[in-house]
Design a protein around this motif. Structure first.
Motif, mmCIF file in Angstrom:
data_model
loop_
_atom_site.group_PDB
_atom_site.id
_atom_site.type_symbol
_atom_site.label_atom_id
_atom_site.label_comp_id
_atom_site.label_asym_id
_atom_site.label_seq_id
_atom_site.Cartn_x
_atom_site.Cartn_y
_atom_site.Cartn_z
ATOM 1 N N LEU A 108 0.832 -1.198 0.000
ATOM 2 C CA LEU A 108 0.000 0.000 0.000
ATOM 3 C C LEU A 108 0.870 1.253 0.000
ATOM 4 O O LEU A 108 1.978 1.266 0.538
ATOM 5 N N PHE A 109 0.363 2.303 -0.610
ATOM 6 C CA PHE A 109 0.944 3.642 -0.601
ATOM 7 C C PHE A 109 2.425 3.642 -0.975
ATOM 8 O O PHE A 109 2.773 3.223 -2.071
ATOM 9 N N ASP A 110 3.314 4.104 -0.075
ATOM 10 C CA ASP A 110 4.738 4.237 -0.428
ATOM 11 C C ASP A 110 5.556 3.024 0.012
ATOM 12 O O ASP A 110 6.770 3.111 0.148
ATOM 13 N N ARG A 111 4.924 1.893 0.166
ATOM 14 C CA ARG A 111 5.629 0.658 0.547
ATOM 15 C C ARG A 111 6.114 -0.063 -0.709
ATOM 16 O O ARG A 111 5.519 0.038 -1.780
ATOM 17 N N VAL A 112 7.221 -0.816 -0.537
ATOM 18 C CA VAL A 112 7.852 -1.525 -1.642
ATOM 19 C C VAL A 112 8.182 -2.938 -1.189
ATOM 20 O O VAL A 112 8.682 -3.133 -0.082
ATOM 21 N N LEU A 113 7.915 -3.933 -2.024
ATOM 22 C CA LEU A 113 8.294 -5.315 -1.756
ATOM 23 C C LEU A 113 9.592 -5.585 -2.510
ATOM 24 O O LEU A 113 9.657 -5.399 -3.725
ATOM 25 N N GLY A 160 -2.743 15.862 -3.686
ATOM 26 C CA GLY A 160 -3.550 14.670 -3.533
ATOM 27 C C GLY A 160 -3.250 13.534 -4.487
ATOM 28 O O GLY A 160 -3.855 12.477 -4.409
ATOM 29 N N PHE A 161 -2.313 13.730 -5.415
ATOM 30 C CA PHE A 161 -1.980 12.679 -6.365
ATOM 31 C C PHE A 161 -0.921 11.744 -5.795
ATOM 32 O O PHE A 161 -0.021 12.172 -5.072
ATOM 33 N N ALA A 162 -1.009 10.468 -6.144
ATOM 34 C CA ALA A 162 -0.021 9.481 -5.716
ATOM 35 C C ALA A 162 1.109 9.436 -6.739
ATOM 36 O O ALA A 162 0.859 9.395 -7.939
ATOM 37 N N VAL A 163 2.346 9.452 -6.243
ATOM 38 C CA VAL A 163 3.505 9.453 -7.123
ATOM 39 C C VAL A 163 4.451 8.320 -6.724
ATOM 40 O O VAL A 163 5.179 8.444 -5.744
ATOM 41 N N PRO A 164 4.456 7.183 -7.464
ATOM 42 C CA PRO A 164 5.408 6.119 -7.149
ATOM 43 C C PRO A 164 6.795 6.468 -7.684
ATOM 44 O O PRO A 164 6.929 7.003 -8.789
ATOM 45 N N LEU A 165 7.833 6.202 -6.900
ATOM 46 C CA LEU A 165 9.206 6.485 -7.326
ATOM 47 C C LEU A 165 9.836 5.301 -8.049
ATOM 48 O O LEU A 165 10.712 5.477 -8.875
ATOM 49 N N LEU A 166 9.421 4.098 -7.701
ATOM 50 C CA LEU A 166 10.059 2.892 -8.205
ATOM 51 C C LEU A 166 9.118 2.111 -9.098
ATOM 52 O O LEU A 166 7.923 2.352 -9.110
ATOM 53 N N LYS A 167 9.696 1.138 -9.825
ATOM 54 C CA LYS A 167 8.878 0.230 -10.625
ATOM 55 C C LYS A 167 9.434 -1.181 -10.487
ATOM 56 O O LYS A 167 10.560 -1.372 -10.039
ATOM 57 N N LYS A 168 8.657 -2.174 -10.863
ATOM 58 C CA LYS A 168 9.087 -3.566 -10.791
ATOM 59 C C LYS A 168 10.382 -3.752 -11.578
ATOM 60 O O LYS A 168 10.539 -3.188 -12.655
ATOM 61 N N GLY A 182 3.771 -0.065 -4.249
ATOM 62 C CA GLY A 182 2.442 0.464 -3.940
ATOM 63 C C GLY A 182 2.089 1.604 -4.883
ATOM 64 O O GLY A 182 2.802 1.887 -5.848
ATOM 65 N N THR A 183 1.008 2.280 -4.594
ATOM 66 C CA THR A 183 0.530 3.363 -5.464
ATOM 67 C C THR A 183 1.392 4.615 -5.364
ATOM 68 O O THR A 183 1.348 5.459 -6.240
ATOM 69 N N GLY A 184 2.173 4.749 -4.313
ATOM 70 C CA GLY A 184 3.054 5.906 -4.160
ATOM 71 C C GLY A 184 2.616 6.828 -3.045
ATOM 72 O O GLY A 184 1.520 6.717 -2.510
ATOM 73 N N ARG A 185 3.501 7.743 -2.722
ATOM 74 C CA ARG A 185 3.245 8.727 -1.669
ATOM 75 C C ARG A 185 2.335 9.825 -2.214
ATOM 76 O O ARG A 185 2.469 10.247 -3.356
#
Length: 101
Positions: free
Chosen positions: A10-15, A57-65, A49-52
């Motif tokens: 979720l959100f700014d979390r990364v696996l 109000g927009f979600a911005v992910p920094l990383l990708k798979k 996740g979807t990003g911070r």
């Protein structure tokens, strides 16, 4: 710890999945043994996740798979098994930077 089939942070979390020391090699192609090299801090991003949320109000992910990243040496995330693979859940803040080959 039981294995799960899939996980979406979720959100700014990364696996991430940390790379093993045996996978670390020099630019000349020589593998560095565990006893000689330091603990590896490299990892591969498995899922993001979807990003911070930003101020508007927009979600911005920094990383990708598939991104190769540098993380802290000590385990700071929650450890889980996804499809039998040891992984960690981290915040984007815990990732120090990108790795390039």
């Amino acid at each position: 710890m039981s294995s799960i089939k899939s996980f979406k942070p979720l959100f700014d979390r990364v696996l991430i999945q940390r790379l093993r020391n045996s996978e670390v090699k020099t630019t000349g192609g020589i593998f560095i043994p565990d006893k000689v090299g330091n603990k590896t801090n490299e990892a591969v991003v498995i899922e993001v996740g979807t990003g911070r949320r930003t101020g508007n109000g927009f979600a911005v992910p920094l990383l990708k798979k598939g991104d190769r990243v540098l993380v802290n040496e000590s385990p700071i995330g929650e450890r889980i098994k996804v499809n039998g693979v040891d992984c960690e859940i981290l915040s984007e803040n815990d990732i120090l930077g990108f790795m390039e080959n």
